[in-house]
Design a protein around this motif. Structure first.
Motif, PDB file in Angstrom:
ATOM      1  N   GLU A  29       0.825  -1.202   0.000  1.00  8.74           N
ATOM      2  CA  GLU A  29       0.000   0.000   0.000  1.00  8.74           C
ATOM      3  C   GLU A  29       0.857   1.247   0.000  1.00  8.74           C
ATOM      4  N   ALA A  30       1.884   1.233   0.835  1.00  8.45           N
ATOM      5  CA  ALA A  30       2.780   2.390   0.923  1.00  8.45           C
ATOM      6  C   ALA A  30       3.449   2.655  -0.416  1.00  8.45           C
ATOM      7  N   ARG A  31       3.828   1.560  -1.083  1.00  9.30           N
ATOM      8  CA  ARG A  31       4.467   1.718  -2.387  1.00  9.30           C
ATOM      9  C   ARG A  31       3.494   2.328  -3.386  1.00  9.30           C
ATOM     10  N   ASP A  32       2.249   1.884  -3.331  1.00  5.78           N
ATOM     11  CA  ASP A  32       1.215   2.454  -4.208  1.00  5.78           C
ATOM     12  C   ASP A  32       1.071   3.945  -3.963  1.00  5.78           C
ATOM     13  N   LEU A  33       0.992   4.294  -2.677  1.00  6.96           N
ATOM     14  CA  LEU A  33       0.841   5.699  -2.325  1.00  6.96           C
ATOM     15  C   LEU A  33       2.027   6.529  -2.799  1.00  6.96           C
ATOM     16  N   GLN A  34       3.211   5.935  -2.645  1.00  8.67           N
ATOM     17  CA  GLN A  34       4.407   6.660  -3.077  1.00  8.67           C
ATOM     18  C   GLN A  34       4.350   6.934  -4.581  1.00  8.67           C
ATOM     19  N   GLN A  35       3.936   5.914  -5.330  1.00  7.17           N
ATOM     20  CA  GLN A  35       3.849   6.091  -6.786  1.00  7.17           C
ATOM     21  C   GLN A  35       2.828   7.157  -7.147  1.00  7.17           C
ATOM     22  N   LYS A  36       1.755   7.246  -6.348  1.00  4.89           N
ATOM     23  CA  LYS A  36       0.725   8.239  -6.642  1.00  4.89           C
ATOM     24  C   LYS A  36       1.166   9.645  -6.246  1.00  4.89           C
ATOM     25  N   ALA A  37       2.091   9.722  -5.282  1.00  2.00           N
ATOM     26  CA  ALA A  37       2.500  11.039  -4.785  1.00  2.00           C
ATOM     27  C   ALA A  37       3.497  11.734  -5.707  1.00  2.00           C
ATOM     28  N   VAL A  38       4.185  10.960  -6.530  1.00  2.00           N
ATOM     29  CA  VAL A  38       5.189  11.587  -7.391  1.00  2.00           C
ATOM     30  C   VAL A  38       4.590  11.992  -8.734  1.00  2.00           C
ATOM     31  N   THR A  39       5.262  12.934  -9.331  1.00  2.84           N
ATOM     32  CA  THR A  39       4.830  13.418 -10.639  1.00  2.84           C
ATOM     33  C   THR A  39       4.992  12.334 -11.680  1.00  2.84           C
TER      34      THR A  39
END
Lengths: 434, 99
Positions: free
Chosen positions: A205-215
């Motif tokens: 989940e954290a990895r998903d969120l990280q991917q969504k947070a970056v441009t």
């Protein structure tokens, strides 16, 4: 079936125990049966010899201490079905009655124990206080006759009893193991697996969120050609970047939260949304940094620190304003930028961040990255380092696209790492000023 | 990685040897955790035999410093290698950590 077993440790352990039980019981029975069979056969072979040598008389062979003695048993039978009563006298080889060592005239009560084979029946009796194995052979013309008296324990030992005890012990052990597994081992294993599953889920989940947070959409226009790559590491990491065109400026931020998990991901989103909403208008870069720093200091459940490099490049003047908070050194055309080492964010709420400026030119290339690049380790435990990064950038064709440049650095890092695992998130932003 | 904790003249001296990478950092955190709960403790850290310190380890040190000062104690790092000094310089932590 296979899938169900792998998902249920309970089922697996029971199957293994059952297999263990069957296996050991089977092996035990086979070993003992063999020796039982062997005894029987051995016994019967002995009998055959006896049968040949004796006619109405029976040979009794007894061990008495050191002496072997031979005596004859003269039998008178009475017919009864399961229990037979026999009277007998014991005579020596010469036909004399042997007394008083042997209980002459004693009535022998015998009980049928097992069938030897079609020719004989085994009877178990109590003779002279000892257990005895007596073979009775039914001759066709005569009623049942006693053929021989053999010492039971001498023949079988306690093998039968031992076998029974052994099997009983195995069964009890199996039940004990089953109980222990069911109530203790399996719950423990299930708990451990569950914890692993939850940890795995949180990481995903954290990895998903990280991917969504970056441009993900990189400005490519008449002023800039930009590209970014993020290669998250398995468990460590926390890299974040956000950039885009706003009010005629190329705005960017890159940082390292240095943690995985949902809290770190939320911090990334905080930074991300801040940059998205706040970078409108003419807010000086250092003020943005101060605000962001306060945001991080105030908004953390527990202390969260974050390196940040924040700045913008004016599309018209090509002036770059930047503010560094503990982040790695930026490269411009293969040279390190003059970058003050200000305190990383999230530590001191009142830290007086200041802005720095540099004049860029057409054709300049700016490389922003996180320490996952410089601290990448090769198979020989050496670090990639700033020097190798500089060498890479100096060796890069200035004309290639930013996307190709990012890929080139990733390839260089992969080649350097060899078989070694990636130990930290890698984030790279390559900005080419057209 | 080895953490050696000694007490001399009322000062706790922590020596760290080897490397503090992602794997050993977790162990290091466990090693120094008991010191974070003590009150009014003066802690000095000797990193002269520490060859490498990752950013994760840095965070652990910062948290450690905060915990120790919160409990009325003090924390300073007495010796560092050049590579570790660079990390402190880059993150701007030299001023508060190294004296």
């Amino acid at each position: 079936m296979k899938k169900r077993i792998s998902e249920s440790p309970r089922l697996l352990i029971i199957l293994l125990l059952a297999l263990y039980g069957l296996l050991t019981t089977g092996v035990t029975l086979w070993v003992l049966h063999d020796s039982l069979e062997h005894s029987y056969r051995l016994n019967y072979e002995d009998l055959e010899d006896d049968l040949k040598t004796i006619a109405p008389y029976l040979e009794l062979r007894m061990n008495q201490g050191d002496k072997d003695c031979f005596a004859y048993l003269e039998l008178v039978s009475s017919v009864q079905h399961e229990e037979r009563e026999y009277s007998y006298v014991v005579r020596d080889k010469e036909g004399e009655v042997i007394a008083p060592s042997f209980a002459a005239g004693r009535t022998l009560k015998m009980k049928k124990v097992k069938q030897l084979d079609k020719t004989g029946t085994c009877w178990l009796a109590d003779v002279w206080g000892d257990r005895c194995f007596i073979i009775i052979h039914p001759f066709p013309t005569r009623p049942l006759e006693l053929i021989g008296v053999y010492d039971y324990d001498y023949i079988f030992g306690d093998r039968e009893e031992t076998a029974k005890d052994f099997i009983m012990m195995l069964v009890l052990l199996f039940l004990l193991l089953l109980a222990v597994s069911w109530f203790w081992i399996i719950p423990v294993v299930e708990r451990v697996l569950e914890r692993k599953r939850l940890a795995e889920n949180e990481l995903n989940e954290a990895r998903d969120l990280q991917q969504k947070a970056v441009t993900t959409v990189f400005p490519k226009n008449s002023f800039f050609d930009s590209h970014a790559v993020l290669r998250p590491a398995r468990e460590v990491g926390g890299d974040i970047y956000r950039f885009g065109m706003q009010d005629g400026k190329f705005q960017y931020v890159i940082g390292d939260v240095s943690d995985k998990g949902t809290t770190a991901a939320l911090l990334m989103f905080t930074i991300s949304s801040f940059i998205h909403s706040r970078t409108r208008g003419e807010v000086p870069v250092c003020e943005l940094m101060k605000e962001l720093n306060c945001l991080i200091c105030d908004n953390s459940e527990y202390e969260m620190l974050c390196t940040l490099f924040l700045g913008h490049i004016d599309a018209e003047t090509l002036k770059m304003e930047y503010c560094n908070a503990g982040h790695t050194r930026t490269l411009v055309n293969g040279d390190f930028l003059d970058q003050d080492s200000q305190l990383l964010a999230g530590l001191d709420r009142d830290y007086p961040y200041h802005t720095q400026t540099v004049q860029l030119h057409h054709g300049d290339r700016v490389l922003l990255y996180t320490d996952g690049v410089t601290e990448a380790r090769g198979a020989d435990r050496s670090f990639f380092g700033e020097k190798r990064l500089q060498e890479w950038m100096n060796g890069l064709d200035p004309a290639i696209s930013s996307e190709a440049a990012c890929q080139s650095l990733l390839d260089t890092l992969a080649a350097f790492r060899g078989n070694a695992l990636q130990n930290d998130d890698i984030a790279i932003i390559y900005i080419k000023i057209v | 990685m080895k953490t050696i904790i000694e007490e001399k003249n009322g000062v706790v001296i922590v020596s760290v040897q080897g490397e503090l990478d992602t794997d050993t950092s977790a162990q290091f955190q466990r090693d120094i955790e008991p010191l974070m709960e003590r009150k009014d403790t003066k802690v000095e850290m000797d990193l002269s035999k520490l060859d490498y310190m990752s950013s994760k380890a840095l965070r652990i040190l910062v948290a450690f410093q905060q915990a120790v000062t919160r409990n009325g104690g003090s924390f300073s790092i007495t010796k560092v290698t050049d590579t570790v000094q660079e990390v402190f310089d880059m993150t701007g932590l030299s001023a508060s950590f190294l004296r």
